[in-house]
Each structure stands twice: as structure tokens, then as C-alpha cells.
Design a protein around this motif. Structure first.
Motif, PDB file in Angstrom:
ATOM      1  N   LEU A 104       0.822  -1.213   0.000  1.00 32.17           N
ATOM      2  CA  LEU A 104       0.000   0.000   0.000  1.00 32.17           C
ATOM      3  C   LEU A 104       0.853   1.259   0.000  1.00 32.17           C
ATOM      4  O   LEU A 104       0.494   2.251  -0.625  1.00 32.17           O
ATOM      5  N   MET A 105       1.958   1.242   0.696  1.00 25.11           N
ATOM      6  CA  MET A 105       2.827   2.419   0.727  1.00 25.11           C
ATOM      7  C   MET A 105       3.509   2.643  -0.620  1.00 25.11           C
ATOM      8  O   MET A 105       3.739   3.772  -1.027  1.00 25.11           O
ATOM      9  N   LEU A 108       1.376   4.876  -2.874  1.00 23.33           N
ATOM     10  CA  LEU A 108       0.765   6.058  -2.270  1.00 23.33           C
ATOM     11  C   LEU A 108       1.466   7.331  -2.735  1.00 23.33           C
ATOM     12  O   LEU A 108       2.668   7.489  -2.565  1.00 23.33           O
ATOM     13  N   SER A 128      -3.247  11.067   4.400  1.00 23.75           N
ATOM     14  CA  SER A 128      -3.116   9.888   3.540  1.00 23.75           C
ATOM     15  C   SER A 128      -2.230   8.830   4.194  1.00 23.75           C
ATOM     16  O   SER A 128      -2.518   7.638   4.113  1.00 23.75           O
ATOM     17  N   LEU A 129      -1.177   9.259   4.857  1.00 25.29           N
ATOM     18  CA  LEU A 129      -0.285   8.326   5.540  1.00 25.29           C
ATOM     19  C   LEU A 129      -0.999   7.609   6.670  1.00 25.29           C
ATOM     20  O   LEU A 129      -0.916   6.382   6.796  1.00 25.29           O
ATOM     21  N   THR A 132      -3.615   5.145   5.219  1.00 26.15           N
ATOM     22  CA  THR A 132      -2.950   4.012   4.572  1.00 26.15           C
ATOM     23  C   THR A 132      -2.374   3.057   5.618  1.00 26.15           C
ATOM     24  O   THR A 132      -2.479   1.834   5.470  1.00 26.15           O
ATOM     25  N   GLU A 133      -1.784   3.589   6.674  1.00 26.52           N
ATOM     26  CA  GLU A 133      -1.270   2.729   7.751  1.00 26.52           C
ATOM     27  C   GLU A 133      -2.400   1.929   8.392  1.00 26.52           C
ATOM     28  O   GLU A 133      -2.239   0.745   8.686  1.00 26.52           O
ATOM     29  N   VAL A 135      -5.366   1.087   6.988  1.00 27.70           N
ATOM     30  CA  VAL A 135      -5.866   0.112   6.014  1.00 27.70           C
ATOM     31  C   VAL A 135      -4.890  -1.050   5.894  1.00 27.70           C
ATOM     32  O   VAL A 135      -5.292  -2.216   5.795  1.00 27.70           O
ATOM     33  N   GLN A 136      -3.600  -0.753   5.921  1.00 28.74           N
ATOM     34  CA  GLN A 136      -2.563  -1.778   5.823  1.00 28.74           C
ATOM     35  C   GLN A 136      -2.704  -2.841   6.912  1.00 28.74           C
ATOM     36  O   GLN A 136      -2.380  -4.006   6.696  1.00 28.74           O
ATOM     37  N   ARG A 146      -2.292   1.499  -6.414  1.00 27.71           N
ATOM     38  CA  ARG A 146      -1.930   2.914  -6.548  1.00 27.71           C
ATOM     39  C   ARG A 146      -3.026   3.775  -5.944  1.00 27.71           C
ATOM     40  O   ARG A 146      -4.147   3.793  -6.429  1.00 27.71           O
ATOM     41  N   MET A 147      -2.676   4.465  -4.859  1.00 29.20           N
ATOM     42  CA  MET A 147      -3.592   5.400  -4.220  1.00 29.20           C
ATOM     43  C   MET A 147      -3.038   6.802  -4.401  1.00 29.20           C
ATOM     44  O   MET A 147      -1.857   7.038  -4.150  1.00 29.20           O
ATOM     45  N   TRP A 149      -3.838  11.002  -3.583  1.00 24.77           N
ATOM     46  CA  TRP A 149      -4.591  11.982  -2.793  1.00 24.77           C
ATOM     47  C   TRP A 149      -4.339  13.378  -3.339  1.00 24.77           C
ATOM     48  O   TRP A 149      -3.191  13.766  -3.538  1.00 24.77           O
TER      49      TRP A 149
END
Length: 167
Positions: A104-105, A108, A128-129, A132-133, A135-136, A146-147, A149
Motif C-alpha cells: 500500500l505504501m 501512495l 493519507s499516511l 494508509t497505515e 488500512v494496511q 496505486r492510491m 490523494w
């Protein structure tokens, strides 16, 4: 809630399967015999001056002094003699700027946000960080997602090319 399916624009899939998205993380051989480059992940594309100094020092010591920036907000250090790769990979700064980030990272990208842009309405990088953490911790992936923001309609982070785009 409609229960109809959308009609396909084309009867066949127009995405050519041989074209796969790629990233530059990790160690990769160069065309020049005996040399490689290393791709490093910058969390949401943010690097502090002291860390950049350390990355520049490593580029001088292990490579040709060159650092390249990618459109995905990451760093490449090219022209590293293969005999020096193992020592470079042991450097403490690579625990922050990983050559092998989680899926995921990897994908991002966050627009600069309201810290440096007067057009945006939110702070995108920290948000976003954090998301994402979180969701991870909830999902398991087998390939990068690919995310992107962005904080305003200008879409500098190019949300339209993402698997998941946040505007």
C-alpha cells in the motif's frame, strides 16, 4: 438503487496485458556492466533536509553523487558498483527510506496539501499516511495498489490514474 449493469464500451479488454505497471524500488542492474541502481521509498514524498543530506552523502560514497527523483515521489541512487550494494543496504537511513516498502505504501502519492498550496482545502500528506497505515493493518495484498490523494480540483496528484483516487 439501480440494479442494471453498465454496457461495455468495447466487447474486448483494451488494456494490453504485457504492459505492467512497475516501480523502481530495490536494487536493479544497470546497462553498464557491474553497476546497479537502488530505488528508495519516501513516505508520501516528504524528506527533511537532514535526511536529504544523508542520502546525498550516500550517493557520493556509494554511487556517482547523482540522485534522481521519480514521478511517484521517490528517490533513485544510480551508478553503484555491485560490490558496494550490500554495504549500502545496511545503512540506518534505509530503515526510513526503504528499498522494499509495503504494497500500500508503494503506490501512495499525496499532493502537497494546504501546508504549501493555497488552493487546497485539506492537509493531504499526514492524512493519507495515517489512513494508509490503518488500512494496511486490515487488508492483505499480493500486489501494489496505486492510491493518489489530492486536495483540490487541479488534481496535481493525478487521482484519475490511480486504482483508488481521493479528492
Amino acid at each position: 438503487m439501480p440494479q442494471q449493469q453498465l454496457e461495455r464500451a468495447s466487447p474486448e479488454d483494451l488494456v494490453q496485458k504485457q504492459w505492467e505497471r512497475r516501480d523502481y524500488f530495490g536494487v536493479h542492474p544497470q546497462k553498464q556492466e557491474g553497476y546497479s541502481f537502488i530505488g528508495l521509498h519516501l513516505l508520501v514524498g516528504r524528506v527533511q533536509a537532514g535526511d536529504m543530506d544523508e542520502l546525498a552523502r550516500l550517493a557520493d560514497e556509494y554511487g556517482s553523487g547523482e540522485i534522481r527523483l521519480t514521478v511517484e515521489q521517490n528517490i533513485i541512487i544510480p551508478n553503484i558498483e555491485n560490490s558496494k550494494i550490500e554495504a549500502l543496504l545496511k545503512k540506518p537511513v534505509l530503515s526510513t527510506f526503504s528499498p522494499d516498502p509495503p504494497f500500500l505504501m508503494k503506490g501512495l502519492v499525496a499532493y502537497t496539501g494546504n501546508q504549501f498550496c493555497g488552493q487546497t482545502i485539506i492537509e493531504t500528506k499526514a492524512r493519507s499516511l495515517k489512513i494508509t497505515e490503518e488500512v494496511q493493518q486490515q487488508v492483505s495484498l499480493t500486489k501494489p495498489v496505486r492510491m493518489r490523494w489530492t486536495g483540490c480540483p487541479n488534481t496535481c496528484a493525478q487521482v484519475q490514474v490511480a486504482d483508488i483516487g481521493f479528492m
